[in-house]
Enzyme design. Structure first.
Site, PDB file in Angstrom:
ATOM      1  N   GLU A  98       0.853  -1.200   0.000  1.00 20.43           N
ATOM      2  CA  GLU A  98       0.000   0.000   0.000  1.00 20.43           C
ATOM      3  C   GLU A  98       0.883   1.242   0.000  1.00 20.43           C
ATOM      4  O   GLU A  98       2.002   1.215   0.525  1.00 20.43           O
ATOM      5  CB  GLU A  98      -0.912  -0.046   1.250  1.00 20.43           C
ATOM      6  CG  GLU A  98      -1.738   1.181   1.527  1.00 20.43           C
ATOM      7  CD  GLU A  98      -2.790   1.526   0.480  1.00 20.43           C
ATOM      8  OE1 GLU A  98      -2.442   1.537  -0.716  1.00 20.43           O
ATOM      9  OE2 GLU A  98      -3.947   1.816   0.857  1.00 20.43           O
ATOM     10  N   ASP A  99       0.363   2.334  -0.556  1.00 17.32           N
ATOM     11  CA  ASP A  99       1.157   3.576  -0.579  1.00 17.32           C
ATOM     12  C   ASP A  99       1.242   4.219   0.805  1.00 17.32           C
ATOM     13  O   ASP A  99       2.309   4.588   1.266  1.00 17.32           O
ATOM     14  CB  ASP A  99       0.597   4.576  -1.615  1.00 17.32           C
ATOM     15  CG  ASP A  99      -0.890   4.881  -1.450  1.00 17.32           C
ATOM     16  OD1 ASP A  99      -1.542   4.301  -0.557  1.00 17.32           O
ATOM     17  OD2 ASP A  99      -1.407   5.707  -2.232  1.00 17.32           O
ATOM     18  N   ASP A 102      -3.537   5.634   6.570  1.00 18.55           N
ATOM     19  CA  ASP A 102      -4.030   6.866   7.168  1.00 18.55           C
ATOM     20  C   ASP A 102      -4.971   6.482   8.323  1.00 18.55           C
ATOM     21  O   ASP A 102      -4.509   6.138   9.407  1.00 18.55           O
ATOM     22  CB  ASP A 102      -4.733   7.654   6.047  1.00 18.55           C
ATOM     23  CG  ASP A 102      -5.144   9.048   6.447  1.00 18.55           C
ATOM     24  OD1 ASP A 102      -4.418   9.676   7.230  1.00 18.55           O
ATOM     25  OD2 ASP A 102      -6.192   9.525   5.984  1.00 18.55           O
ATOM     26  N   PHE A 151      -0.586  16.182   4.150  1.00 18.29           N
ATOM     27  CA  PHE A 151      -1.011  15.531   2.917  1.00 18.29           C
ATOM     28  C   PHE A 151       0.179  15.480   1.961  1.00 18.29           C
ATOM     29  O   PHE A 151       0.764  16.504   1.613  1.00 18.29           O
ATOM     30  CB  PHE A 151      -2.182  16.269   2.265  1.00 18.29           C
ATOM     31  CG  PHE A 151      -2.843  15.434   1.206  1.00 18.29           C
ATOM     32  CD1 PHE A 151      -3.806  14.493   1.539  1.00 18.29           C
ATOM     33  CD2 PHE A 151      -2.464  15.569  -0.128  1.00 18.29           C
ATOM     34  CE1 PHE A 151      -4.380  13.688   0.564  1.00 18.29           C
ATOM     35  CE2 PHE A 151      -3.043  14.768  -1.111  1.00 18.29           C
ATOM     36  CZ  PHE A 151      -4.011  13.830  -0.756  1.00 18.29           C
ATOM     37  N   ARG A 164       1.436  12.185  -9.303  1.00 17.87           N
ATOM     38  CA  ARG A 164       1.914  10.807  -9.074  1.00 17.87           C
ATOM     39  C   ARG A 164       3.322  10.606  -9.629  1.00 17.87           C
ATOM     40  O   ARG A 164       4.056   9.731  -9.180  1.00 17.87           O
ATOM     41  CB  ARG A 164       0.989   9.792  -9.752  1.00 17.87           C
ATOM     42  CG  ARG A 164      -0.391   9.658  -9.125  1.00 17.87           C
ATOM     43  CD  ARG A 164      -1.067   8.403  -9.662  1.00 17.87           C
ATOM     44  NE  ARG A 164      -2.501   8.425  -9.496  1.00 17.87           N
ATOM     45  CZ  ARG A 164      -3.148   8.062  -8.386  1.00 17.87           C
ATOM     46  NH1 ARG A 164      -2.484   7.650  -7.342  1.00 17.87           N
ATOM     47  NH2 ARG A 164      -4.467   8.110  -8.328  1.00 17.87           N
TER      48      ARG A 164
HETATM   49  P1  5GP Z   1      -7.131   4.873   4.990  1.00 15.94           P
HETATM   50  O1  5GP Z   1      -8.240   3.913   4.734  1.00 15.94           O
HETATM   51  O2  5GP Z   1      -5.957   4.313   5.719  1.00 15.94           O
HETATM   52  O3  5GP Z   1      -7.633   6.150   5.622  1.00 15.94           O
HETATM   53  O4  5GP Z   1      -6.746   5.363   3.555  1.00 15.94           O
HETATM   54  C1  5GP Z   1      -5.602   5.165   2.897  1.00 15.94           C
HETATM   55  C2  5GP Z   1      -5.723   5.847   1.550  1.00 15.94           C
HETATM   56  O5  5GP Z   1      -6.008   7.253   1.697  1.00 15.94           O
HETATM   57  C3  5GP Z   1      -4.412   5.785   0.819  1.00 15.94           C
HETATM   58  O6  5GP Z   1      -4.318   4.629   0.029  1.00 15.94           O
HETATM   59  C4  5GP Z   1      -4.456   7.047  -0.020  1.00 15.94           C
HETATM   60  O7  5GP Z   1      -5.153   6.784  -1.224  1.00 15.94           O
HETATM   61  C5  5GP Z   1      -5.271   8.017   0.774  1.00 15.94           C
HETATM   62  N1  5GP Z   1      -4.402   8.941   1.526  1.00 15.94           N
HETATM   63  C6  5GP Z   1      -4.307   9.069   2.865  1.00 15.94           C
HETATM   64  N2  5GP Z   1      -3.404  10.013   3.200  1.00 15.94           N
HETATM   65  C7  5GP Z   1      -2.910  10.497   2.039  1.00 15.94           C
HETATM   66  C8  5GP Z   1      -1.915  11.492   1.718  1.00 15.94           C
HETATM   67  O8  5GP Z   1      -1.277  12.149   2.564  1.00 15.94           O
HETATM   68  N3  5GP Z   1      -1.681  11.686   0.392  1.00 15.94           N
HETATM   69  C9  5GP Z   1      -2.319  11.022  -0.590  1.00 15.94           C
HETATM   70  N4  5GP Z   1      -2.000  11.313  -1.837  1.00 15.94           N
HETATM   71  N5  5GP Z   1      -3.251  10.073  -0.321  1.00 15.94           N
HETATM   72  C10 5GP Z   1      -3.539   9.816   0.975  1.00 15.94           C
END
Ligand code: 5GP
Length: 176
Positions: A98-99, A102, A151, A164
């Site tokens: 995963e990238d 959050d 962010f 990206r």
């Molecule tokens: P979670 O379900 O953990 O809240 O969401 C994770 C997803 O939220 C990540 O795969 C990404 O797509 C998006 N996300 C959360 N924080 C960031 C951030 O700082 N930058 C970007 N580009 N995407 C984020």
């Protein structure tokens, strides 16, 4: 319309070195196993491409796309698979890539779904980890960099599908 600017958080060379370290650790842990790497689209594709090329163990790859329903850009507890794997996972050693983690909703839901399919093992490698933002308990097995609550874009991560392509990770700032 808001204008944005960016500031480098992790330069390309720092990312390359850390991805190499993660790959070495994963290669040690998965020696002799049947490794299937599952990337979460779209954000993980750059990290995953670099990571698998730095591994010393064989692997196969597949992808999922998740959809989260909720207000704005913050994910909610309602997470679904929008594009499923094409590979059966029963009996295989699965590493989800995963990238960024959050709130933790996306990965905890995906783990729940994949666990039901009876893999031999199931772990997560997240490039970035925003621990301060967690809404559900979730700990990744491998983390590239912990980051503060900001962010970020680049190295596969987007803002409205932009940025990206940056080879580094940058903090996005609004100029109002
Ligand atoms: P979670 O379900 O953990 O809240 O969401 C994770 C997803 O939220 C990540 O795969 C990404 O797509 C998006 N996300 C959360 N924080 C960031 C951030 O700082 N930058 C970007 N580009 N995407 C984020």
């Amino acid at each position: 319309m808001k204008e944005t600017t960016t500031e480098i958080l992790f330069p390309k060379a720092v990312i390359e070195r850390r991805v190499g370290e993660l790959a070495a650790q994963i290669s040690r842990d998965y020696a002799g196993k049947d490794l299937l790497i599952v990337g979460i689209l779209n954000g993980a594709f750059v990290f995953m491409a670099d990571l698998i090329r730095a591994l010393n163990v064989p692997c196969t790859v597949d992808f999922v796309r998740m959809a989260s329903y909720g207000a704005g850009s913050v994910s909610s507890g309602e997470v679904l698979i929008r594009k499923d794997l094409e590979t059966p996972v029963a009996g295989r050693d699965i590493l989800i890539v995963e990238d960024i983690v959050d709130t933790g909703f996306t990965l905890s839901r995906l783990l729940e779904i994949l666990r039901e399919r009876r893999p031999a093992s199931l772990k997560v490698c997240a490039f970035l980890d925003k621990q301060a933002r967690r809404r559900v308990p979730f700990v990744a097995d491998y983390v590239g960099f912990p980051i503060p609550d900001a962010f970020v874009v680049g190295y596969g991560l987007d803002y409205n599908e932009q940025f990206r392509f940056f080879p580094d990770v940058r903090v996005l700032r609004d100029i109002v």
